[in-house]
Design a protein around this motif. Structure first.
Motif, PDB file in Angstrom:
ATOM      1  N   VAL A   1       0.855  -1.197   0.000  1.00  0.00           N
ATOM      2  CA  VAL A   1       0.000   0.000   0.000  1.00  0.00           C
ATOM      3  C   VAL A   1       0.886   1.239   0.000  1.00  0.00           C
ATOM      4  CG1 VAL A   1      -1.767   1.279   1.277  1.00  0.00           C
ATOM      5  CG2 VAL A   1      -1.807  -1.225   1.273  1.00  0.00           C
ATOM      6  N   ALA A  29      -3.091   3.475  10.998  1.00  0.00           N
ATOM      7  CA  ALA A  29      -2.777   2.058  10.795  1.00  0.00           C
ATOM      8  C   ALA A  29      -1.936   1.483  11.928  1.00  0.00           C
ATOM      9  CB  ALA A  29      -2.069   1.880   9.450  1.00  0.00           C
ATOM     10  N   GLY A  30      -2.014   2.076  13.120  1.00  0.00           N
ATOM     11  CA  GLY A  30      -1.261   1.529  14.247  1.00  0.00           C
ATOM     12  C   GLY A  30       0.199   1.345  13.883  1.00  0.00           C
ATOM     13  N   GLY A  32       1.477  -0.062  11.472  1.00  0.00           N
ATOM     14  CA  GLY A  32       1.750   0.094  10.046  1.00  0.00           C
ATOM     15  C   GLY A  32       1.908   1.552   9.629  1.00  0.00           C
ATOM     16  N   LEU A  36       3.748   3.259   6.233  1.00  0.00           N
ATOM     17  CA  LEU A  36       3.005   3.996   5.204  1.00  0.00           C
ATOM     18  C   LEU A  36       3.630   5.376   4.982  1.00  0.00           C
ATOM     19  CD1 LEU A  36      -0.616   2.940   6.131  1.00  0.00           C
ATOM     20  CD2 LEU A  36       0.506   2.577   3.933  1.00  0.00           C
ATOM     21  N   LEU A  53       0.335 -11.011  26.824  1.00  0.00           N
ATOM     22  CA  LEU A  53      -0.664 -10.935  27.886  1.00  0.00           C
ATOM     23  C   LEU A  53      -1.263 -12.322  28.135  1.00  0.00           C
ATOM     24  CD1 LEU A  53      -2.862  -7.952  28.448  1.00  0.00           C
ATOM     25  CD2 LEU A  53      -4.009 -10.152  28.471  1.00  0.00           C
ATOM     26  N   TYR A  78       1.044  -5.997  36.022  1.00  0.00           N
ATOM     27  CA  TYR A  78      -0.340  -5.594  36.291  1.00  0.00           C
ATOM     28  C   TYR A  78      -1.245  -6.792  36.091  1.00  0.00           C
ATOM     29  CZ  TYR A  78      -0.988  -5.125  31.200  1.00  0.00           C
ATOM     30  OH  TYR A  78      -1.051  -5.354  29.854  1.00  0.00           O
ATOM     31  N   ASN A 135       1.006  -4.987  20.018  1.00  0.00           N
ATOM     32  CA  ASN A 135       2.035  -3.951  20.091  1.00  0.00           C
ATOM     33  C   ASN A 135       1.523  -2.658  20.695  1.00  0.00           C
ATOM     34  OD1 ASN A 135       4.322  -5.228  18.979  1.00  0.00           O
ATOM     35  ND2 ASN A 135       3.359  -5.142  16.971  1.00  0.00           N
ATOM     36  N   SER A 159      -3.345   9.599  12.767  1.00  0.00           N
ATOM     37  CA  SER A 159      -3.970   9.367  14.070  1.00  0.00           C
ATOM     38  C   SER A 159      -3.408   8.048  14.584  1.00  0.00           C
ATOM     39  CB  SER A 159      -5.492   9.298  13.924  1.00  0.00           C
ATOM     40  OG  SER A 159      -6.080   9.060  15.184  1.00  0.00           O
ATOM     41  N   HIS A 165      -2.814   3.343  25.146  1.00  0.00           N
ATOM     42  CA  HIS A 165      -4.039   3.969  25.652  1.00  0.00           C
ATOM     43  C   HIS A 165      -5.121   4.123  24.588  1.00  0.00           C
ATOM     44  CE1 HIS A 165      -1.291   5.938  28.890  1.00  0.00           C
ATOM     45  NE2 HIS A 165      -1.703   4.751  29.260  1.00  0.00           N
ATOM     46  N   GLY A 166      -4.970   3.398  23.482  1.00  0.00           N
ATOM     47  CA  GLY A 166      -5.833   3.634  22.325  1.00  0.00           C
ATOM     48  C   GLY A 166      -7.285   3.227  22.478  1.00  0.00           C
ATOM     49  N   MET A 168      -9.086   3.539  25.197  1.00  0.00           N
ATOM     50  CA  MET A 168      -9.726   4.615  25.961  1.00  0.00           C
ATOM     51  C   MET A 168      -9.907   5.862  25.100  1.00  0.00           C
ATOM     52  SD  MET A 168      -7.794   4.398  29.623  1.00  0.00           S
ATOM     53  CE  MET A 168      -6.156   4.176  28.956  1.00  0.00           C
TER      54      MET A 168
HETATM   55  C1  LIG Z   1      -1.319  -6.055  25.538  1.00  0.00           C
HETATM   56  C2  LIG Z   1      -2.027  -4.769  25.256  1.00  0.00           C
HETATM   57  C3  LIG Z   1      -2.885  -4.253  26.198  1.00  0.00           C
HETATM   58  C4  LIG Z   1      -3.543  -3.049  25.964  1.00  0.00           C
HETATM   59  N1  LIG Z   1      -4.385  -2.560  26.918  1.00  0.00           N
HETATM   60  C5  LIG Z   1      -5.024  -1.387  26.715  1.00  0.00           C
HETATM   61  C6  LIG Z   1      -5.912  -0.856  27.695  1.00  0.00           C
HETATM   62  O1  LIG Z   1      -6.124  -1.453  28.748  1.00  0.00           O
HETATM   63  N2  LIG Z   1      -6.503   0.336  27.444  1.00  0.00           N
HETATM   64  C7  LIG Z   1      -6.289   1.029  26.294  1.00  0.00           C
HETATM   65  O2  LIG Z   1      -6.847   2.103  26.127  1.00  0.00           O
HETATM   66  N3  LIG Z   1      -5.470   0.546  25.330  1.00  0.00           N
HETATM   67  C8  LIG Z   1      -4.820  -0.636  25.523  1.00  0.00           C
HETATM   68  N4  LIG Z   1      -3.964  -1.119  24.572  1.00  0.00           N
HETATM   69  C9  LIG Z   1      -3.645  -0.270  23.426  1.00  0.00           C
HETATM   70  C10 LIG Z   1      -4.646  -0.351  22.322  1.00  0.00           C
HETATM   71  O3  LIG Z   1      -4.784  -1.690  21.914  1.00  0.00           O
HETATM   72  C11 LIG Z   1      -4.100   0.472  21.146  1.00  0.00           C
HETATM   73  O4  LIG Z   1      -3.688   1.755  21.600  1.00  0.00           O
HETATM   74  C12 LIG Z   1      -5.163   0.644  20.087  1.00  0.00           C
HETATM   75  O5  LIG Z   1      -5.572  -0.610  19.598  1.00  0.00           O
HETATM   76  C13 LIG Z   1      -4.596   1.472  18.944  1.00  0.00           C
HETATM   77  O6  LIG Z   1      -5.616   1.627  17.994  1.00  0.00           O
HETATM   78  P1  LIG Z   1      -5.262   2.030  16.511  1.00  0.00           P
HETATM   79  O7  LIG Z   1      -6.570   2.076  15.795  1.00  0.00           O
HETATM   80  O8  LIG Z   1      -4.380   3.241  16.515  1.00  0.00           O
HETATM   81  O9  LIG Z   1      -4.338   0.851  15.954  1.00  0.00           O
HETATM   82  P2  LIG Z   1      -4.705  -0.687  15.732  1.00  0.00           P
HETATM   83  O10 LIG Z   1      -5.736  -1.146  16.711  1.00  0.00           O
HETATM   84  O11 LIG Z   1      -3.384  -1.388  15.691  1.00  0.00           O
HETATM   85  O12 LIG Z   1      -5.385  -0.691  14.289  1.00  0.00           O
HETATM   86  C14 LIG Z   1      -4.625  -0.420  13.139  1.00  0.00           C
HETATM   87  C15 LIG Z   1      -5.220  -1.210  11.985  1.00  0.00           C
HETATM   88  O13 LIG Z   1      -4.536  -0.837  10.776  1.00  0.00           O
HETATM   89  C16 LIG Z   1      -4.282  -2.007  10.019  1.00  0.00           C
HETATM   90  N5  LIG Z   1      -3.122  -1.765   9.144  1.00  0.00           N
HETATM   91  C17 LIG Z   1      -1.806  -1.752   9.467  1.00  0.00           C
HETATM   92  N6  LIG Z   1      -1.048  -1.495   8.391  1.00  0.00           N
HETATM   93  C18 LIG Z   1      -1.900  -1.323   7.347  1.00  0.00           C
HETATM   94  C19 LIG Z   1      -1.723  -1.030   5.967  1.00  0.00           C
HETATM   95  N7  LIG Z   1      -0.508  -0.853   5.427  1.00  0.00           N
HETATM   96  N8  LIG Z   1      -2.817  -0.933   5.200  1.00  0.00           N
HETATM   97  C20 LIG Z   1      -4.056  -1.104   5.724  1.00  0.00           C
HETATM   98  N9  LIG Z   1      -4.291  -1.382   7.029  1.00  0.00           N
HETATM   99  C21 LIG Z   1      -3.221  -1.489   7.827  1.00  0.00           C
HETATM  100  C22 LIG Z   1      -4.018  -3.077  11.063  1.00  0.00           C
HETATM  101  O14 LIG Z   1      -4.225  -4.359  10.512  1.00  0.00           O
HETATM  102  C23 LIG Z   1      -5.047  -2.720  12.130  1.00  0.00           C
HETATM  103  O15 LIG Z   1      -6.281  -3.335  11.873  1.00  0.00           O
HETATM  104  C24 LIG Z   1      -3.314  -2.340  24.761  1.00  0.00           C
HETATM  105  C25 LIG Z   1      -2.454  -2.873  23.792  1.00  0.00           C
HETATM  106  C26 LIG Z   1      -1.809  -4.075  24.039  1.00  0.00           C
HETATM  107  C27 LIG Z   1      -0.870  -4.612  23.001  1.00  0.00           C
END
Ligand SMILES: Cc1cc2nc3c(=O)[nH]c(=O)nc-3n(C[C@H](O)[C@H](O)[C@H](O)COP(=O)(O)OP(=O)(O)OC[C@H]3O[C@@H](n4cnc5c(N)ncnc54)[C@H](O)[C@@H]3O)c2cc1C
Length: 211
Positions: A1, A29-30, A32, A36, A53, A78, A135, A159, A165-166, A168
């Motif tokens: 992509v 994309a977290g 990713g 990008l 976990l 924790y 991650n 974003s 903390h994502g 929340m």
């Molecule tokens: C063990 C653990 C415990 C956690 N506990 C908490 C908690 O208690 N409270 C809290 O608030 N948060 C917690 N988090 C954090 C939370 O999971 C993340 O902050 C949140 O999921 C981030 O959201 P996001 O949408 O930014 O990214 P993501 O949820 O990672 O979503 C990104 C998406 O983009 C997609 N993607 C990646 N690259 C590409 C690409 N090139 N093209 C298209 N799509 C792509 C991925 O497949 C994914 O679906 C925890 C995380 C972990 C690992």
């Protein structure tokens, strides 16, 4: 992509087999996101930290709050009990950077189990039912990144970088980003977190990152 850019503004997203044309792109994309942006030679200062976990078999409820062991040698242990009675917890170990494998390891579990049993001795009789890995996408100040840098191509937004903390922050982030894109609003709950803060040295340090 790949993100397509021309004449200083975004043109669309190249999926390899087709191009989706658009005027605005939000990279959310977290882990990713970094890659990008690399397709545009833009460095986003995020570091990917793998976490593991563990979830035990269910027990009668005996833990009410989320417990965080703040002792220096606890590795940030924790643990909490879910409504179904499972104990769910982790530690900050080992430091796996830029590791996209999402694997779980016996090494990690062994260290977690020892720290957990030290805190709650009866847990030595417990059985772990499942484990998973994910991650934290962390930033230099452990605060999220949202909005755009004026030096980027027009129409490009980010974003990400929620540093554990994502969940929340997701609903309010979505609300703010939608208003930012549609109306151009940058409310004061968003303004400190724009990506140009790293360039300008305006860090928003978040110290409470667990696990
Ligand atoms: C063990 C653990 C415990 C956690 N506990 C908490 C908690 O208690 N409270 C809290 O608030 N948060 C917690 N988090 C954090 C939370 O999971 C993340 O902050 C949140 O999921 C981030 O959201 P996001 O949408 O930014 O990214 P993501 O949820 O990672 O979503 C990104 C998406 O983009 C997609 N993607 C990646 N690259 C590409 C690409 N090139 N093209 C298209 N799509 C792509 C991925 O497949 C994914 O679906 C925890 C995380 C972990 C690992």
């Amino acid at each position: 992509v790949k993100i397509r850019v021309g004449n200083g503004r975004v043109k669309g997203v190249d999926l390899g087999y087709k191009v989706i044309e658009c005027e605005k792109i939000v990279v959310a994309a977290g882990e990713g996101s970094k890659y990008l942006f690399q397709t545009l030679d833009i460095d986003i200062p995020i570091v990917i930290r793998r976490k593991e976990l563990y979830v035990s078999e269910p027990y009668s409820l005996f833990i009410d709050p989320l417990i965080i062991d703040t002792r220096e040698d606890s590795l940030g242990l924790y643990v909490t009990q879910t409504l179904r009675g499972e104990l769910m917890g982790s530690i900050d170990y080992p430091e796996a950077i830029d590791d996209l494998t999402h694997e779980t390891t016996l090494k990690h579990y062994t260290v977690y189990a020892k720290k957990l049993v030290r805190l709650i001795p009866i847990m030595k009789y417990s059985t772990v039912m499942r484990c998973w890995s994910g991650n934290y996408v962390t930033t230099p100040d452990n605060s999220h990144i949202m909005g755009r840098d004026p030096e980027w191509p027009e129409g490009l937004y980010i974003s990400t970088g929620f540093s554990g903390h994502g969940f929340m922050l997701a609903p309010y982030t979505g609300f703010l980003m939608a208003r930012h894109l549609i109306y151009g609003e940058t409310p004061n709950t968003m303004e400190p977190y724009t990506p140009d803060r790293f360039r300008m040295g305006k860090y928003v340090r978040e110290s409470l990152v667990i696990g």
